[in-house]
Design a protein around this motif. Structure first.
Motif, PDB file in Angstrom:
ATOM      1  N   ALA A 265      37.777  39.106  30.291  1.00 48.71           N
ATOM      2  CA  ALA A 265      38.561  39.460  31.464  1.00 48.71           C
ATOM      3  C   ALA A 265      38.154  38.469  32.542  1.00 48.71           C
ATOM      4  CB  ALA A 265      38.291  40.891  31.911  1.00 48.71           C
ATOM      5  N   CYS A 266      39.129  37.744  33.082  1.00 51.83           N
ATOM      6  CA  CYS A 266      38.842  36.649  34.011  1.00 51.83           C
ATOM      7  C   CYS A 266      39.445  36.940  35.381  1.00 51.83           C
ATOM      8  CB  CYS A 266      39.402  35.328  33.482  1.00 51.83           C
ATOM      9  SG  CYS A 266      38.754  34.834  31.875  1.00 51.83           S
ATOM     10  N   LEU A 267      38.744  36.500  36.406  1.00 46.59           N
ATOM     11  CA  LEU A 267      39.202  36.632  37.784  1.00 46.59           C
ATOM     12  C   LEU A 267      39.917  35.350  38.189  1.00 46.59           C
ATOM     13  CD1 LEU A 267      39.007  38.448  40.402  1.00 46.59           C
ATOM     14  CD2 LEU A 267      37.053  37.014  41.031  1.00 46.59           C
ATOM     15  N   TYR A 268      41.134  35.505  38.704  1.00 47.54           N
ATOM     16  CA  TYR A 268      41.932  34.384  39.184  1.00 47.54           C
ATOM     17  C   TYR A 268      42.317  34.615  40.644  1.00 47.54           C
ATOM     18  CZ  TYR A 268      42.782  32.731  34.365  1.00 47.54           C
ATOM     19  OH  TYR A 268      42.647  32.252  33.090  1.00 47.54           O
ATOM     20  N   SER A 290      42.953  47.401  37.301  1.00 48.23           N
ATOM     21  CA  SER A 290      42.076  47.270  38.461  1.00 48.23           C
ATOM     22  C   SER A 290      42.551  48.187  39.571  1.00 48.23           C
ATOM     23  CB  SER A 290      42.044  45.814  38.953  1.00 48.23           C
ATOM     24  OG  SER A 290      43.356  45.319  39.152  1.00 48.23           O
ATOM     25  N   SER A 291      41.630  48.539  40.446  1.00 44.76           N
ATOM     26  CA  SER A 291      41.958  49.402  41.572  1.00 44.76           C
ATOM     27  C   SER A 291      42.632  48.575  42.650  1.00 44.76           C
ATOM     28  CB  SER A 291      40.695  50.057  42.121  1.00 44.76           C
ATOM     29  OG  SER A 291      39.747  49.061  42.503  1.00 44.76           O
ATOM     30  N   THR A 292      43.546  49.204  43.362  1.00 43.70           N
ATOM     31  CA  THR A 292      44.175  48.579  44.522  1.00 43.70           C
ATOM     32  C   THR A 292      44.015  49.507  45.703  1.00 43.70           C
ATOM     33  OG1 THR A 292      46.313  49.537  43.914  1.00 43.70           O
ATOM     34  CG2 THR A 292      45.878  47.280  43.197  1.00 43.70           C
ATOM     35  N   VAL A 304      37.276  47.573  37.838  1.00 42.44           N
ATOM     36  CA  VAL A 304      38.087  46.975  36.782  1.00 42.44           C
ATOM     37  C   VAL A 304      37.683  47.645  35.478  1.00 42.44           C
ATOM     38  CG1 VAL A 304      38.592  44.898  35.457  1.00 42.44           C
ATOM     39  CG2 VAL A 304      38.331  44.745  37.940  1.00 42.44           C
ATOM     40  N   VAL A 305      38.674  48.097  34.708  1.00 37.41           N
ATOM     41  CA  VAL A 305      38.391  48.669  33.385  1.00 37.41           C
ATOM     42  C   VAL A 305      39.124  47.842  32.345  1.00 37.41           C
ATOM     43  CG1 VAL A 305      40.286  50.343  33.604  1.00 37.41           C
ATOM     44  CG2 VAL A 305      38.466  50.748  31.943  1.00 37.41           C
ATOM     45  N   ILE A 306      38.474  47.603  31.209  1.00 39.61           N
ATOM     46  CA  ILE A 306      39.093  46.843  30.132  1.00 39.61           C
ATOM     47  C   ILE A 306      39.021  47.634  28.835  1.00 39.61           C
ATOM     48  CG2 ILE A 306      38.459  44.650  31.230  1.00 39.61           C
ATOM     49  CD1 ILE A 306      36.403  44.362  28.853  1.00 39.61           C
ATOM     50  N   GLY A 307      39.990  47.390  27.952  1.00 38.95           N
ATOM     51  CA  GLY A 307      39.998  47.997  26.635  1.00 38.95           C
ATOM     52  C   GLY A 307      40.153  46.926  25.575  1.00 38.95           C
ATOM     53  N   CYS A 308      39.330  46.993  24.538  1.00 39.40           N
ATOM     54  CA  CYS A 308      39.244  45.917  23.544  1.00 39.40           C
ATOM     55  C   CYS A 308      39.768  46.347  22.176  1.00 39.40           C
ATOM     56  CB  CYS A 308      37.800  45.441  23.403  1.00 39.40           C
ATOM     57  SG  CYS A 308      37.070  44.832  24.927  1.00 39.40           S
ATOM     58  N   SER A 317      32.168  47.284  38.405  1.00 40.46           N
ATOM     59  CA  SER A 317      32.257  47.442  39.844  1.00 40.46           C
ATOM     60  C   SER A 317      32.150  46.055  40.475  1.00 40.46           C
ATOM     61  CB  SER A 317      31.133  48.346  40.359  1.00 40.46           C
ATOM     62  OG  SER A 317      31.190  48.451  41.764  1.00 40.46           O
ATOM     63  N   LEU A 318      33.121  45.701  41.311  1.00 40.76           N
ATOM     64  CA  LEU A 318      33.144  44.386  41.945  1.00 40.76           C
ATOM     65  C   LEU A 318      32.850  44.526  43.434  1.00 40.76           C
ATOM     66  CD1 LEU A 318      36.355  42.812  40.329  1.00 40.76           C
ATOM     67  CD2 LEU A 318      34.040  42.993  39.400  1.00 40.76           C
ATOM     68  N   HIS A 319      32.021  43.626  43.930  1.00 40.65           N
ATOM     69  CA  HIS A 319      31.687  43.609  45.351  1.00 40.65           C
ATOM     70  C   HIS A 319      31.945  42.210  45.885  1.00 40.65           C
ATOM     71  CE1 HIS A 319      29.617  47.546  45.165  1.00 40.65           C
ATOM     72  NE2 HIS A 319      29.281  47.146  43.954  1.00 40.65           N
ATOM     73  N   PHE A 320      32.805  42.123  46.892  1.00 39.56           N
ATOM     74  CA  PHE A 320      33.178  40.830  47.461  1.00 39.56           C
ATOM     75  C   PHE A 320      32.510  40.656  48.820  1.00 39.56           C
ATOM     76  CE2 PHE A 320      36.448  41.853  44.453  1.00 39.56           C
ATOM     77  CZ  PHE A 320      36.792  40.644  43.887  1.00 39.56           C
ATOM     78  N   THR A 321      31.917  39.503  49.020  1.00 39.44           N
ATOM     79  CA  THR A 321      31.281  39.176  50.297  1.00 39.44           C
ATOM     80  C   THR A 321      31.935  37.943  50.884  1.00 39.44           C
ATOM     81  OG1 THR A 321      29.594  37.901  49.116  1.00 39.44           O
ATOM     82  CG2 THR A 321      29.069  40.181  49.656  1.00 39.44           C
ATOM     83  N   ALA A 322      31.845  37.811  52.187  1.00 31.34           N
ATOM     84  CA  ALA A 322      32.483  36.694  52.880  1.00 31.34           C
ATOM     85  C   ALA A 322      31.749  35.387  52.595  1.00 31.34           C
ATOM     86  CB  ALA A 322      32.502  36.945  54.389  1.00 31.34           C
TER      87      ALA A 322
END
Length: 329
Positions: A265-268, A290-292, A304-308, A317-322
């Motif tokens: 699973a890749c982030l773009y 993914s959550s919005t 983000v949840v993935i199924g294989c 769990s994703l955490h974004f910082t400036a």
């Protein structure tokens, strides 16, 4: 961006057959996750991975699941020709069928309780105030669905490469021709150079339509006049199977999550620039969700949840910082 694994689960084999994950979906408040596996729908606690219910209303493989925009219900569809509408707690509400057809994909409208269900021969539009499901024929199997952000149009992607854009009367507005299966579709709001979307411009005319085609490409289309014109295209090294839109909890950034035959699973970026790998697995990642940011969201982190294909379910769990400064490249 920092990512951490919240929890993992693996659905065991049954009678020597692997339990491939067909689809996943996150509730709007990010507290629940539903998973399509075998002939069951699994309902999980999104925070700790506790299995709340294993729901058995289908007699054959379940291929698609999705939550409604308000989280009051979810739906499932599968090879037994039935679509089941469930309450949020897992209690069945109703079901309808596409006789002698496999339900390949379902998707709720983002603005009201309205569901599109698709098969290899037709698609249907269900609303709770209608006594019958509006159905229209298709010339090839539909394998992906996307709704515009205003809920006034939807796109259907087929195994033959056709993308059909439809209005709420199920009439075709326009079409896009690709050469390979269109396995995933997504409408995203068009954010101008100011970096902020104008809420008054929230119409399908301002959306960008993204297709994940097995030509190994992400293609970005913009409505011009009555047709969608190709704006850009990003070449991939793998077959895309699922694409999801992530709006960060501080509502300052948005990204794409893409998964597929690369076993990742890749982030773009929303423009299709690959940023990082979120997780690497041992088999194809068929589905990601993914959550919005919505008024129902109660948690501060983005999930983000993935199924294989091998039965693995992973929730991140994703955490974004400036980023305040960059030096060199």
């Amino acid at each position: 961006m920092n990512s951490s694994l919240l929890w993992s689960d693996k659905v065991p084999e049954r009678d020597g057959t692997k339990s491939s994950i067909s689809d996943v979906s996150i509730s709007p408040d990010t507290n629940r996750i539903i998973v399509a596996v075998g002939n069951r729908v699994l309902l999980y606690n999104a925070e700790n991975g506790d299995l709340i219910e294993s729901l058995k209303a289908h007699k054959d493989m379940v291929f698609s699941v999705h939550y409604s925009h308000d989280g009051t219900r979810f739906a499932s569809g599968g090879a037994d020709s039935y679509v089941v509408i469930w309450k949020a707690n897992g209690q069945g509400l109703l079901k309808y069928d596409h006789p002698n057809a496999v339900i390949q994909k379902i998707k709720f409208c983002p603005t009201e309780i309205k569901l599109v269900s698709c098969t290899e021969t037709d698609f249907g539009i269900w609303k709770p105030d209608q006594k019958r499901v509006l159905k229209e024929k298709m010339t090839s199997r539909v394998i992906s669905i996307a709704w515009s952000t205003d809920g006034n149009t939807f796109a259907l992607g087929t195994i033959t490469g056709l993308i059909s854009i439809r209005n709420l009367l199920a009439e075709e507005i326009t079409r896009i021709e690709r050469k390979q299966p269109v396995w995933c579709l997504l409408f995203v709001p068009n954010i101008p150079s100011t970096g902020k979307a104008n809420s008054s411009d929230k119409t399908s005319d301002n959306d960008i339509l993204i297709s994940g085609c097995w030509q190994k490409a992400l293609s970005f289309y913009k409505l011009q006049g009555s047709n969608y014109k190709l704006q850009s295209e990003k070449t991939l090294s793998y077959y895309p199977c699922s694409i999801s839109y992530l709006s960060t909890s501080n509502n300052k950034s948005s990204f794409l999550i893409v998964s597929g035959s690369n076993k990742k699973a890749c982030l773009y970026s929303r423009e299709g620039v690959r940023l990082s790998d979120l997780i690497v697995k041992d088999s194809w990642v068929w589905s990601c969700a993914s959550s919005t940011l919505t008024s129902l969201t109660t948690n501060s982190s983005d999930k983000v949840v993935i199924g294989c294909d091998n039965g693995d379910i992973d929730t991140l769990s994703l955490h974004f910082t400036a980023v305040h400064a960059l030096y060199n490249d």
